[in-house]
Design an enzyme around this catalytic site. Structure first.
Site, PDB file in Angstrom:
ATOM      1  N   ASP A  39       0.835  -1.202   0.000  1.00 29.84           N
ATOM      2  CA  ASP A  39       0.000   0.000   0.000  1.00 29.84           C
ATOM      3  C   ASP A  39       0.874   1.257   0.000  1.00 29.84           C
ATOM      4  O   ASP A  39       1.561   1.532   0.990  1.00 29.84           O
ATOM      5  CB  ASP A  39      -0.895  -0.032   1.246  1.00 29.84           C
ATOM      6  CG  ASP A  39      -2.039   0.960   1.180  1.00 29.84           C
ATOM      7  OD1 ASP A  39      -1.951   1.915   0.384  1.00 29.84           O
ATOM      8  OD2 ASP A  39      -3.026   0.788   1.903  1.00 29.84           O
ATOM      9  N   ASP A  40       0.877   1.979  -1.118  1.00 28.50           N
ATOM     10  CA  ASP A  40       1.649   3.222  -1.246  1.00 28.50           C
ATOM     11  C   ASP A  40       3.156   2.974  -1.328  1.00 28.50           C
ATOM     12  O   ASP A  40       3.944   3.841  -0.964  1.00 28.50           O
ATOM     13  CB  ASP A  40       1.375   4.187  -0.086  1.00 28.50           C
ATOM     14  CG  ASP A  40      -0.027   4.755  -0.087  1.00 28.50           C
ATOM     15  OD1 ASP A  40      -0.823   4.359  -0.953  1.00 28.50           O
ATOM     16  OD2 ASP A  40      -0.348   5.574   0.798  1.00 28.50           O
ATOM     17  N   CYS A  79      -5.676   4.547  -3.477  1.00 24.17           N
ATOM     18  CA  CYS A  79      -5.940   3.233  -2.879  1.00 24.17           C
ATOM     19  C   CYS A  79      -7.239   2.538  -3.276  1.00 24.17           C
ATOM     20  O   CYS A  79      -7.223   1.491  -3.920  1.00 24.17           O
ATOM     21  CB  CYS A  79      -5.914   3.355  -1.357  1.00 24.17           C
ATOM     22  SG  CYS A  79      -4.371   3.965  -0.682  1.00 24.17           S
ATOM     23  N   HIS A 133     -10.876  -2.394   1.224  1.00 19.19           N
ATOM     24  CA  HIS A 133     -11.041  -1.096   0.562  1.00 19.19           C
ATOM     25  C   HIS A 133     -11.551  -1.195  -0.875  1.00 19.19           C
ATOM     26  O   HIS A 133     -11.291  -0.322  -1.709  1.00 19.19           O
ATOM     27  CB  HIS A 133      -9.726  -0.305   0.594  1.00 19.19           C
ATOM     28  CG  HIS A 133      -9.951   1.170   0.788  1.00 19.19           C
ATOM     29  ND1 HIS A 133      -8.950   2.111   0.704  1.00 19.19           N
ATOM     30  CD2 HIS A 133     -11.077   1.878   1.053  1.00 19.19           C
ATOM     31  CE1 HIS A 133      -9.430   3.319   0.914  1.00 19.19           C
ATOM     32  NE2 HIS A 133     -10.730   3.205   1.124  1.00 19.19           N
TER      33      HIS A 133
END
Length: 486
Positions: A39-40, A79, A133
């Site tokens: 993530d990121d 995201c 998500h």
């Protein structure tokens, strides 16, 4: 009681037949599939992608034993939309949402077909460990309602601040439908990578006799960061480097488990980030990653936003040590996995992903994508082909994007970049290549008609509910009219 020779013969034949049947099943059993999503994590946050101070021996080993992709893209540089895109094989603007909305932060309609639903139909055991998500895990859109057998993780992010104590958001930790931690604090954040890795090993071990799909979607390195004591203070890349090196350890544990269980040769692993690093001066600072040599970062349509590190490994099937600059996307995973599982997608389902099996197995070095479209939320901002990228003019921080406008910078005129010689997007060559500009402008219009844009409803966008399509589009049109009047 004595057993007759005839019965013994039949017993021996039976054992042989059972053995042959097992061999046949092993030969035709589709591969296990693991998607290891971070993530990121920035393009430059992996050793084999050029990181100067973060050591990632396990990711590097994956590249040495598999294929490294230098032009891998996600469906959106942020995201939730990126994860929704991965699951559905579609650009977020094509994905149906509840109430026919088109949110800036995509919430897929529960009728959207997702990867685990396809693989479950093919007999796969399915699990998601980590951040979902791609729907509302607390109400509708729970992973268990979208084809997953097991869920342990968070419904979404755990804040948008550098430090957890600065955040008003606290994600719960959920096992299936039960909340096991009501609000994650720092002590839980520090253990998430370890917990997910332990759960992954348990899932793989439990399902070693059948094909499985593991979606290991780590929360890290999205802020607020967390790292266990065994990695804290160990990396030359600072606290952020500690977090990445623990993720690399996690991959190492997965590889070790596959080897121990003799599953290595029949398991495809895809390592990829969900978008570029969150770089925001004065907000995130030293807790953010790196996208060099790319320009931009998360929430931007410059290369550093949607172009991400990606490695695929499948011993004996994917050529070892090969690098590909062909365009691939996380949207390609759905059709590729379906093909591997022997499942046909619905004939009326139009998606943007392509089956890239011929590319990853070395049958071809050509991408099935002629173009890639750079959407920032619902705004179509750029397009690229194999070599050229056209960037459209845009204002800085447009009001209609609300909070997400903070990262949008101004582009005053049409810009064209030669990505073969200028991957950092430093020299605008639009004036030297007017014919390429015109060709790519026409392609932009084609995408706008098919997929849509901030102020346009695409003919190929999906809507499953009755009523008006994209009711929120009026806000954009009102803003656009105000801009035109200036």
């Amino acid at each position: 009681m004595k057993t007759s020779r005839k019965r013994i013969s039949w017993m021996i034949c039976g054992v042989i037949l059972i053995g042959l049947h097992s061999l046949v099943l092993a030969a035709v059993q589709p591969p296990n599939i693991i998607v290891f999503l971070t993530d990121d994590q920035g393009y430059n946050d992996v050793g084999c992608f050029g990181s100067p101070n973060i050591k990632t021996p396990n990711f590097d080993r994956m590249a040495a034993e598999g294929m490294l992709f230098t032009s891998a893209y996600v469906g959106s540089p942020v995201c939730g939309p990126s994860r929704s895109s991965l699951m559905t094989g579609s650009y977020p603007i094509r994905i149906a949402e509840p109430g026919n909305k088109k949110a800036l932060h995509t919430i897929p309609h529960t009728k959207e077909l997702m990867i685990p639903e396809v693989l479950k139909q093919a007999g796969y055991a399915t699990a998601i460990l980590g951040k979902w998500h791609a729907g509302d895990a607390k109400t509708k859109g729970h992973p268990l309602d979208q084809g997953f057998d097991y869920f342990f993780g968070t419904p979404k992010f755990n804040g948008v601040t550098k430090l957890i104590e600065e955040s008003k958001v606290r994600a719960p930790l959920i096992r299936n439908r039960e909340v096991v931690v009501k609000a994650i604090e720092q002590k839980e954040m520090d253990q998430l990578t370890t917990w997910y890795t332990e759960e992954a090993i348990q899932f793989i071990t439990k399902n070693k006799e059948q094909p499985f799909f593991l979606y290991l979607a780590h929360n890290m390195p999205h802020v607020p960061l967390g790292v266990s004591d065994k990695f804290r203070g160990k990396s030359e890349g600072g606290f952020y480097g500690d977090v990445i090196e623990e993720l690399d350890w996690s991959m190492g544990e997965i590889l070790k488990t596959l080897k121990q269980l003799n599953l290595d040769g029949n398991t495809l692993i895809v390592f990829v980030s969900d978008n570029g690093p969150w770089i925001e001066t004065g907000v995130i600072d030293d807790h953010a990653g790196h996208a060099e040599p790319l320009r931009g970062a998360k929430m931007k349509s410059w290369e550093g936003g949607p172009r991400v590190p990606c490695i695929m490994r499948w011993p004996g099937k994917i050529p070892a040590g090969k690098t590909s600059d062909a365009i691939v996307t996380t949207m390609d995973l759905l059709p590729t996995f379906a093909a591997l599982a022997g499942e046909k997608l619905p004939a009326d389902l139009i998606i943007d992903g392509k089956d890239i099996l011929p590319l990853i197995t070395g049958e071809t070095d050509q991408s099935p994508h002629e173009y890639y479209y750079y959407y920032c939320y619902t705004d179509l901002q750029a397009v690229r082909d194999a070599r050229w990228k056209l960037v459209l003019p845009r204002p800085a921080k447009p009001e209609w994007m609300n909070w997400w406008a903070r990262m949008i910078d101004e582009v005053k005129t049409i810009e064209l970049y030669d990505l073969e010689s200028d991957v950092g997007e430093t020299v605008n060559v639009a004036a030297q290549h007017p014919e390429i500009v015109e060709r790519l402008k026409k392609q932009i219009e084609s995408a706008r008609i098919e997929l849509g844009d901030a102020g346009t409803i695409g003919s190929g966008a999906r809507f499953f509910d009755n009523g008006k399509k994209r009711p929120g589009i009026a806000k954009y049109k009102k803003w656009k009219a105000k801009q035109s009047a200036k």
